[in-house]
Design an enzyme around this catalytic site. Structure first.
Site, PDB file in Angstrom:
ATOM      1  N   HIS A 132     -10.325   0.453  29.733  1.00 28.16           N
ATOM      2  CA  HIS A 132      -9.881  -1.570  28.895  1.00 28.16           C
ATOM      3  C   HIS A 132      -8.675  -0.797  30.028  1.00 28.16           C
ATOM      4  CE1 HIS A 132      -8.479  -3.580  25.569  1.00 28.16           C
ATOM      5  NE2 HIS A 132      -9.833  -4.025  25.840  1.00 28.16           N
ATOM      6  N   GLN A 212     -13.893   3.016  20.973  1.00 28.57           N
ATOM      7  CA  GLN A 212     -14.904   2.844  20.967  1.00 28.57           C
ATOM      8  C   GLN A 212     -16.096   3.776  20.754  1.00 28.57           C
ATOM      9  OE1 GLN A 212     -17.072  -0.702  20.895  1.00 28.57           O
ATOM     10  NE2 GLN A 212     -14.575  -1.445  22.023  1.00 28.57           N
ATOM     11  N   LYS A 235     -12.587  -1.565  14.900  1.00 29.26           N
ATOM     12  CA  LYS A 235     -13.291  -1.324  16.108  1.00 29.26           C
ATOM     13  C   LYS A 235     -14.459  -0.433  14.731  1.00 29.26           C
ATOM     14  CE  LYS A 235     -11.611  -2.818  19.839  1.00 29.26           C
ATOM     15  NZ  LYS A 235     -12.484  -3.424  20.339  1.00 29.26           N
ATOM     16  N   CYS A 373     -11.898  -7.623  29.226  1.00 28.52           N
ATOM     17  CA  CYS A 373     -10.896  -6.164  29.400  1.00 28.52           C
ATOM     18  C   CYS A 373     -10.694  -5.432  30.426  1.00 28.52           C
ATOM     19  CB  CYS A 373      -9.805  -6.192  28.288  1.00 28.52           C
ATOM     20  SG  CYS A 373      -9.314  -7.588  27.283  1.00 28.52           S
TER      21      CYS A 373
HETATM   22  N1  PLP Z   1      -9.934   0.947  24.725  1.00 26.40           N
HETATM   23  C1  PLP Z   1     -11.237   0.529  24.758  1.00 26.40           C
HETATM   24  C2  PLP Z   1     -11.920   1.277  25.234  1.00 26.40           C
HETATM   25  C3  PLP Z   1     -11.541  -1.389  23.694  1.00 26.40           C
HETATM   26  O1  PLP Z   1     -12.877  -1.413  23.269  1.00 26.40           O
HETATM   27  C4  PLP Z   1     -10.788  -1.768  23.435  1.00 26.40           C
HETATM   28  C5  PLP Z   1     -10.788  -3.331  22.701  1.00 26.40           C
HETATM   29  O2  PLP Z   1     -11.473  -4.372  23.090  1.00 26.40           O
HETATM   30  C6  PLP Z   1      -9.853  -1.498  23.389  1.00 26.40           C
HETATM   31  C7  PLP Z   1      -9.272   0.430  24.223  1.00 26.40           C
HETATM   32  C8  PLP Z   1      -7.863  -1.615  22.228  1.00 26.40           C
HETATM   33  O3  PLP Z   1      -8.558  -1.764  21.338  1.00 26.40           O
HETATM   34  P1  PLP Z   1      -7.259  -2.655  20.417  1.00 26.40           P
HETATM   35  O4  PLP Z   1      -7.195  -3.960  20.970  1.00 26.40           O
HETATM   36  O5  PLP Z   1      -7.631  -2.059  19.052  1.00 26.40           O
HETATM   37  O6  PLP Z   1      -6.112  -1.742  20.609  1.00 26.40           O
END
Ligand code: PLP
Length: 415
Positions: A132, A212, A235, A373
């Site tokens: 991500h 996740q 999540k 993302c």
């Molecule tokens: N990492 C992963 C694998 C994600 O799916 C996400 C969110 O979609 C994030 C990081 C970022 O999470 P947050 O927006 O809650 O900081």
């Protein structure tokens, strides 16, 4: 138990009861039934989480850690109780849990406080091609400041981490390994134990992005032996804008503060200030108290259902969804790893993912269409975007049926 008596099979989830816990699932959308399949983006919240946060504001609201009155004491007890709960869920000590706004902020904290002071020109951060943006960009920011760089390990055609390729990129220049436990786009579950073993054998610390993972598989940071573990409450059936960083105590002790302000100090003077103990050294300002309480309530909810039962339910649904989607002409799944969580990314030959998402929305099916993302991963697969259906504990075959019906509508409209 008598060995001759077979152990009862794990009780399956009572889906109707689980659904009744989530008021928003009864919300009509586009005039019909909601099939919520956008859980990778955020999950819905059960009544118990809503109640816990409401209770806090109605009966406990005050600022924490400055307790000279009853409400402040209640707020502090609830807030610090949440830290104990989250620590227990992850298998950590309470001092090793830093509250953050989520996974993104947790990773930025490690990037700026742990990594940046240690970086030299020529150093590398080894990530994977399926990360991500939250597990890429913070490393880019700090490596750019130090003349270091971010190196991506390759991803195979079926969406697995190419471990041999990853291994060849480990080098004496590698200052940190950062990897997602479960890919938000592909669903791939990465072999964290193996990655940690190999990195540690070379003295390299490992950060795991657990965004996740925590709602879908049991996580124990000590068993995984990770140095850092980042996660987000939203999540995992908790509130948005809240999360946690687990870090080994010795790392936290050695790291300088990142944000300055109230609560993170022991003493302040114009000649110089001193810092609070860990983890408070990293928690400047009034925190999201209700967020912590909501996160703890969400973990209570998950544990009450039981992660093994949740995982079994989601895996059965993943198998069913994979089979059903594979029957749709012109649909190609992106990400077919052998070890996979409940995430299905796909493209259709007749329509752009945005159009697929829009048609599905008209049928009450909430999915995500875009790059999720993970732009480098899209580039790796030579596609601009995918449609992503992501599963949670309250999904069932009826949601998949609604998805499949919607996809047939897409085919009718676009071919
Ligand atoms: N990492 C992963 C694998 C994600 O799916 C996400 C969110 O979609 C994030 C990081 C970022 O999470 P947050 O927006 O809650 O900081």
């Amino acid at each position: 138990m008598n060995a001759a008596v077979p152990r009862p099979a794990m009780a399956p989830l009572d889906l109707a009861r689980v659904r009744a816990d989530f008021p928003i699932l009864a919300e009509p959308v586009r005039g019909g039934r909601l099939a919520y399949l956008d859980n990778g983006a955020t999950t819905q919240k059960p009544e118990s989480v809503l109640r816990a946060m409401d209770h806090y504001y109605r009966h406990q609201n005050a600022n924490v850690h400055r307790a000279v009155h009853d409400l402040a004491e209640r707020a502090t007890t609830a807030y610090e109780g949440a830290r104990d709960r989250i620590a227990r869920y992850l298998g950590a000590a309470r001092e090793e849990i830093v509250f953050t706004r989520g996974t993104t902020e947790a990773i930025n904290l490690v990037a700026y406080s742990y990594l940046l002071p240690r970086l030299k020109a020529g150093d590398e951060v080894l990530v994977t091609g399926m990360e991500h943006h939250s597990n890429i960009v913070p490393w880019q920011l700090v490596t750019a400041a130090a003349g270091a760089r971010v190196v991506p390990a390759p991803v195979t055609d079926n969406g697995e981490l190419d471990l041999d390729g990853w291994r060849t990129l480990l080098s004496p220049r590698t200052r940190l390994v950062a990897v997602t436990q479960v890919s938000n786009t592909l669903g791939t579950v990465n072999p964290i134990e193996e990655i940690v073993r190999e990195a540690h054998a070379r003295g390299i610390p490992v950060l795991v992005d657990g965004a996740q993972a925590i709602a879908h598989l049991p996580v124990n940071v000590k068993a995984l032996d990770v140095d850092f573990y980042a996660c987000s409450a939203h999540k995992a059936y908790g509130p948005t804008g809240f999360g946690a960083l687990y870090a080994r105590r010795e790392h936290l002790e050695a790291m300088p503060p990142w944000h300055g302000g109230g609560d993170m100090i022991r003493t302040v003077a114009f000649e110089g200030s001193t810092w609070n103990d860990v983890p408070y050294k990293f928690e400047a300002g009034t925190p999201d108290i209700a967020g912590a309480i909501g996160f703890a309530a969400a973990l209570d909810y998950i544990d009450a259902l039981g992660l093994p039962a949740i995982a079994a339910h989601e895996h059965a649904l993943l198998d069913e969804a994979t089979a059903r989607l594979s029957e749709i002409p012109g649909l190609r799944l992106i990400g077919t790893a052998r070890n996979k969580g409940g995430i299905l990314s796909f493209v259709m030959d007749c329509a752009h993912p945005q159009d697929v998402g829009t048609v599905l929305d008209q049928s009450g099916v909430a999915v995500r269409a875009g790059h999720h993302c993970t732009m480098p991963l899209m580039k790796r697969f030579g596609i601009p975007a995918t449609v992503r259906a992501s599963l949670a504990v309250y999904n069932g075959s009826d949601d998949l049926q609604q998805l499949v019906r919607g996809l047939h509508t897409v085919r009718r409209l676009f071919t």
